[in-house]
Design a protein around this motif. Structure first.
Motif, PDB file in Angstrom:
ATOM      1  N   MET A  97      -1.261   4.797   4.702  1.00  0.00           N
ATOM      2  CA  MET A  97      -0.902   4.236   6.001  1.00  0.00           C
ATOM      3  C   MET A  97      -2.010   3.297   6.451  1.00  0.00           C
ATOM      4  N   THR A  98      -1.626   2.046   6.717  1.00  0.00           N
ATOM      5  CA  THR A  98      -2.602   1.053   7.191  1.00  0.00           C
ATOM      6  C   THR A  98      -2.784   1.220   8.700  1.00  0.00           C
ATOM      7  N   TRP A  99      -3.807   0.547   9.250  1.00  0.00           N
ATOM      8  CA  TRP A  99      -4.048   0.638  10.688  1.00  0.00           C
ATOM      9  C   TRP A  99      -2.845   0.140  11.505  1.00  0.00           C
ATOM     10  N   PRO A 100      -2.265  -1.004  11.165  1.00  0.00           N
ATOM     11  CA  PRO A 100      -1.096  -1.450  11.940  1.00  0.00           C
ATOM     12  C   PRO A 100       0.073  -0.451  11.849  1.00  0.00           C
ATOM     13  N   GLU A 101       0.271   0.145  10.661  1.00  0.00           N
ATOM     14  CA  GLU A 101       1.339   1.132  10.514  1.00  0.00           C
ATOM     15  C   GLU A 101       1.049   2.379  11.349  1.00  0.00           C
ATOM     16  N   LEU A 102      -0.226   2.797  11.376  1.00  0.00           N
ATOM     17  CA  LEU A 102      -0.613   3.968  12.163  1.00  0.00           C
ATOM     18  C   LEU A 102      -0.411   3.709  13.653  1.00  0.00           C
ATOM     19  N   LEU A 103      -0.795   2.520  14.131  1.00  0.00           N
ATOM     20  CA  LEU A 103      -0.623   2.182  15.546  1.00  0.00           C
ATOM     21  C   LEU A 103       0.868   2.124  15.918  1.00  0.00           C
ATOM     22  N   GLU A 104       1.684   1.565  15.032  1.00  0.00           N
ATOM     23  CA  GLU A 104       3.126   1.526  15.289  1.00  0.00           C
ATOM     24  C   GLU A 104       3.691   2.947  15.335  1.00  0.00           C
ATOM     25  N   HIS A 105       3.243   3.781  14.423  1.00  0.00           N
ATOM     26  CA  HIS A 105       3.696   5.179  14.391  1.00  0.00           C
ATOM     27  C   HIS A 105       3.303   5.902  15.682  1.00  0.00           C
ATOM     28  N   THR A 122       0.844  -1.196   0.000  1.00  0.00           N
ATOM     29  CA  THR A 122       0.000   0.000   0.000  1.00  0.00           C
ATOM     30  C   THR A 122       0.881   1.248   0.000  1.00  0.00           C
TER      31      THR A 122
END
Length: 122
Positions: free
Chosen positions: A95-103, A91
């Motif tokens: 930004m995917t949900w897992p990427e957003l949570l990690e960020h 993608t």
């Protein structure tokens, strides 16, 4: 074959002098052996480091070839056989949900570090 007292005392002095000379010689020899061992150890470490660097270069070169082969046979981007293959972002620009949570986790950790730094300031 009879030794007089003065001859015996001189002989004893000679033995002491000879023994001290031998000890100095043995210390020098031991020091030389230790120095050689340290140099050999350093040389072995340098050789091992150089060998590892060359192995990494070879593996990286093979990894690139492996990826190209996967592209040619249509297996790319699912290259399970390629060493340390990192699949491209599925993608890009989103930004995917897992990427957003990690960020968000990274921001919290960064913020806590900054607060600690600011509290230490005079």
């Amino acid at each position: 074959g009879v030794m007089t007292w003065p001859e015996l005392l001189e002989h004893m002095d000679n033995l002491v002098e000879w023994g001290q000379g031998m000890l100095k010689s043995w210390r020098k020899q031991a020091s030389a052996i230790q120095t050689a061992a340290v140099k050999a150890d350093e040389s072995e470490r340098a050789c091992a480091a150089q060998d590892l660097a060359m192995r990494v270069k070879l593996q990286n070169k093979l990894a690139g070839v492996c990826e190209e082969m996967c592209k040619e046979v249509g297996a790319y981007p699912k290259c399970a056989q390629c060493p340390q293959f990192v699949e491209p972002d599925s993608t890009p620009g989103v930004m995917t949900w897992p990427e957003l949570l990690e960020h968000m986790d990274n921001l919290v950790e960064w913020g806590q570090g900054m607060l600690k730094t600011w509290h230490k300031l005079p």
